[in-house]
Design a protein around this motif. Structure first.
Motif, mmCIF file in Angstrom:
data_model
loop_
_atom_site.group_PDB
_atom_site.id
_atom_site.type_symbol
_atom_site.label_atom_id
_atom_site.label_comp_id
_atom_site.label_asym_id
_atom_site.label_seq_id
_atom_site.Cartn_x
_atom_site.Cartn_y
_atom_site.Cartn_z
ATOM 1 N N PRO A 1 5.579 -27.420 23.155
ATOM 2 C CA PRO A 1 5.369 -27.057 21.654
ATOM 3 C C PRO A 1 5.419 -28.322 20.817
ATOM 4 O O PRO A 1 5.268 -29.438 21.530
ATOM 5 N N VAL A 2 5.026 -28.140 19.461
ATOM 6 C CA VAL A 2 4.894 -29.342 18.458
ATOM 7 C C VAL A 2 6.145 -29.729 18.299
ATOM 8 O O VAL A 2 7.364 -29.162 17.712
ATOM 9 N N LEU A 3 6.679 -31.163 18.684
ATOM 10 C CA LEU A 3 7.902 -31.580 18.370
ATOM 11 C C LEU A 3 8.454 -31.307 16.781
ATOM 12 O O LEU A 3 9.587 -31.107 16.458
ATOM 13 N N ALA A 4 7.420 -31.853 16.148
ATOM 14 C CA ALA A 4 7.855 -31.687 14.695
ATOM 15 C C ALA A 4 8.341 -30.314 14.251
ATOM 16 O O ALA A 4 9.010 -29.914 13.568
ATOM 17 N N ASP A 5 7.465 -29.419 14.754
ATOM 18 C CA ASP A 5 7.757 -27.723 14.667
ATOM 19 C C ASP A 5 8.967 -27.463 15.104
ATOM 20 O O ASP A 5 10.040 -26.572 14.403
ATOM 21 N N THR B 1 12.435 -26.059 13.283
ATOM 22 C CA THR B 1 12.840 -24.798 13.719
ATOM 23 C C THR B 1 14.386 -24.930 13.820
ATOM 24 O O THR B 1 15.049 -24.001 13.530
ATOM 25 N N LEU B 2 14.593 -26.271 14.539
ATOM 26 C CA LEU B 2 16.153 -26.276 14.921
ATOM 27 C C LEU B 2 17.149 -26.395 13.304
ATOM 28 O O LEU B 2 18.178 -26.044 13.306
ATOM 29 N N ASP B 3 16.327 -27.343 12.588
ATOM 30 C CA ASP B 3 16.871 -27.484 11.226
ATOM 31 C C ASP B 3 17.038 -25.950 10.590
ATOM 32 O O ASP B 3 18.013 -25.891 10.027
ATOM 33 N N ALA B 4 16.201 -25.108 10.534
ATOM 34 C CA ALA B 4 16.078 -23.905 9.938
ATOM 35 C C ALA B 4 17.305 -23.040 10.566
ATOM 36 O O ALA B 4 18.151 -22.389 9.879
#
Length: 455
Positions: A282-286, A290-293
């Motif tokens: 996956p895209v690390l930034a995404d 997602t984890l922050d959300a």
């Protein structure tokens, strides 16, 4: 009718006759002459024909026939040449074979020793591909039930490709952009002789690695090219290696329009090697977003749960009765119990005092003296009884008791004394050692004292 046994044209025994041009030759001699003529006349030839009756024997050599509409020619491929063929020969495939025409005297036939074999055009190549695809599909190697799910975030990715091409650079670059990962590259040839075997060994090598170092995902990759350039990934050995691998595999061979049998056997097909890298991680930034959300949602849910609990508690507190209303009856009952306890204690002390007074009146000195006198008399009687049964009392009347040596056990019979031999006699004023001399003495005989010693 002439008799054949006497006809000069049909003699029973061969004889040289005038006019014969040459002597009779042997069959082997003729076969060798034919072999030299055939090999000298034709040498190397290129033949176009359809393979029929292909088989490979235990020695490693292969035998087949090449045929067209009008003739059939036997052929042989020696073991070393079989291993160098760019494809696996199969019946019904049209090929162009290059080799030397020769004869086989042992069966009186001529044949071609094949040095090189090629498919007769792309049509033959596609026919071979379809036959192999149908064969492997019939074994269930392409079924979706065999497909394995890709790991969401692989720790280690194995790549089977050429180490010098643009493919590996594209994969590493895209992985670094999306999610930097640990990559193991197994360098192989991706086309030409031996390419299929190298790719199959690389896949099997990754699968055989120890669990702690084995990759979680494998990418089999190659750039675009013609069907001949990609043919190594259509070879049966590669397809079977991909299907047998326990590690999930992404096939990224060629461009979007290119399809190989490796794609069908893999767990996932990528249109390009770059797309394979995108599918792998996956895209690390995404992922961080997602984890922050998820963290924010978790925090909001926890805060909402806390707020709702506080609201319910406050609502319950408002409907609960006041503290004084709840504790008032209990306080009153406690006061009543305390008052009853004081009165009960007073009554109990008064009753105990009355019992003590009654008991004190009965404790007169005369009664105590009588009880003490009776107790003294009983104690004196017990003392006299103990004194009368003391073991040393009979010694004062002239008796003695016998103790065996060694051991110190009391002897009460003559037999025991004879058995002991040495004894100790205890008298009122001391003890002496003695030895029993007469083993046959009667019960009333006195023992002979040997050197009495005062203890």
């Amino acid at each position: 009718m002439a008799d054949p046994f006497f006809d000069t044209n049909h003699r029973l025994v061969a004889e040289e006759t005038p006019g014969d041009n040459a002597a009779a030759m042997g069959v082997g001699e003729l076969a060798q002459k034919l072999k030299r003529v055939v090999e000298g006349e034709f040498g190397h030839v290129r033949l176009r024909g359809e393979i029929s009756g292909y088989k490979r024997v235990a020695s490693g050599h292969a035998y087949l026939s090449l045929k067209d509409d009008s003739a059939v020619l036997d052929g042989v491929i020696w073991k070393g040449q079989v291993n160098m063929l760019p494809f696996q020969p199969q019946d019904g495939i049209e090929v162009i074979a290059t080799g030397k025409i020769t004869t086989y005297p042992g069966r009186s036939k001529y044949q071609i020793i094949i040095d090189r074999m090629e498919l007769a055009g792309e049509g033959a190549l596609m026919a071979l591909l379809e036959k192999l695809k149908a064969k492997l599909a019939g074994e269930g190697l392409f079924e979706s039930a065999r497909k394995k799910r890709l790991p969401f975030l692989p720790r280690t990715i194995g790549v089977v490709t050429s180490p010098t091409g643009a493919v590996i650079r594209d994969i590493l670059h895209r992985l670094a952009d999306r999610c930097p990962s640990h990559v193991l590259v197994w360098p192989v040839k991706v086309q030409g002789d031996g390419a299929a075997q190298e790719v199959a060994r690389a896949i099997g090598g990754f699968d055989a690695m120890p669990a702690e170092t084995r990759p979680d995902l494998v990418i089999v990759a190659r750039g675009g090219g013609s069907i001949e350039d990609l043919w190594a990934f259509n070879e049966e050995v590669v397809v079977r290696a991909v299907a047998a691998c326990s590690i999930p595999i992404i096939s990224a061979v060629g461009h979007e329009t290119d399809t190989t049998l490796c794609d069908f056997a893999a767990d996932l097909r990528a249109p390009t090697p770059t797309a394979a890298a995108e599918m792998a991680v996956p895209v690390l930034a995404d992922l961080r977003l997602t984890l922050d959300a998820h963290a924010q949602r978790t925090e909001r849910c926890a805060r909402r749960y806390h707020d709702r609990g506080r609201e319910r508690l406050e609502a319950l507190v408002r409907v609960l009765p006041k503290r004084d209303a709840l504790l008032g009856p209990q306080r009153q009952r406690a006061d009543d119990a305390g008052a009853r306890l004081d009165r009960g204690l007073e009554r109990r002390i008064g009753s105990a005092r009355s019992q003590l007074d009654r008991a004190g009146g009965a404790l007169r000195p005369a009664i105590l003296e009588q009880r003490l006198l009776r107790a003294t008399e009983r104690l004196e009687g017990v003392r006299r009884l103990l004194d009368s049964v003391h073991p040393n009392r009979p010694l004062e009347r002239g008796y003695a008791w016998v103790e065996g040596r060694p051991g110190g056990k009391v002897i009460s019979t003559a037999a025991a004394a004879r058995g002991a031999g040495a004894v100790t006699l205890h008298f009122r004023d001391g003890a002496v050692d003695a030895r029993v001399e007469r083993s046959g003495a009667k019960a009333y005989d006195k023992p002979v004292v040997d050197q009495p010693t005062l203890l």
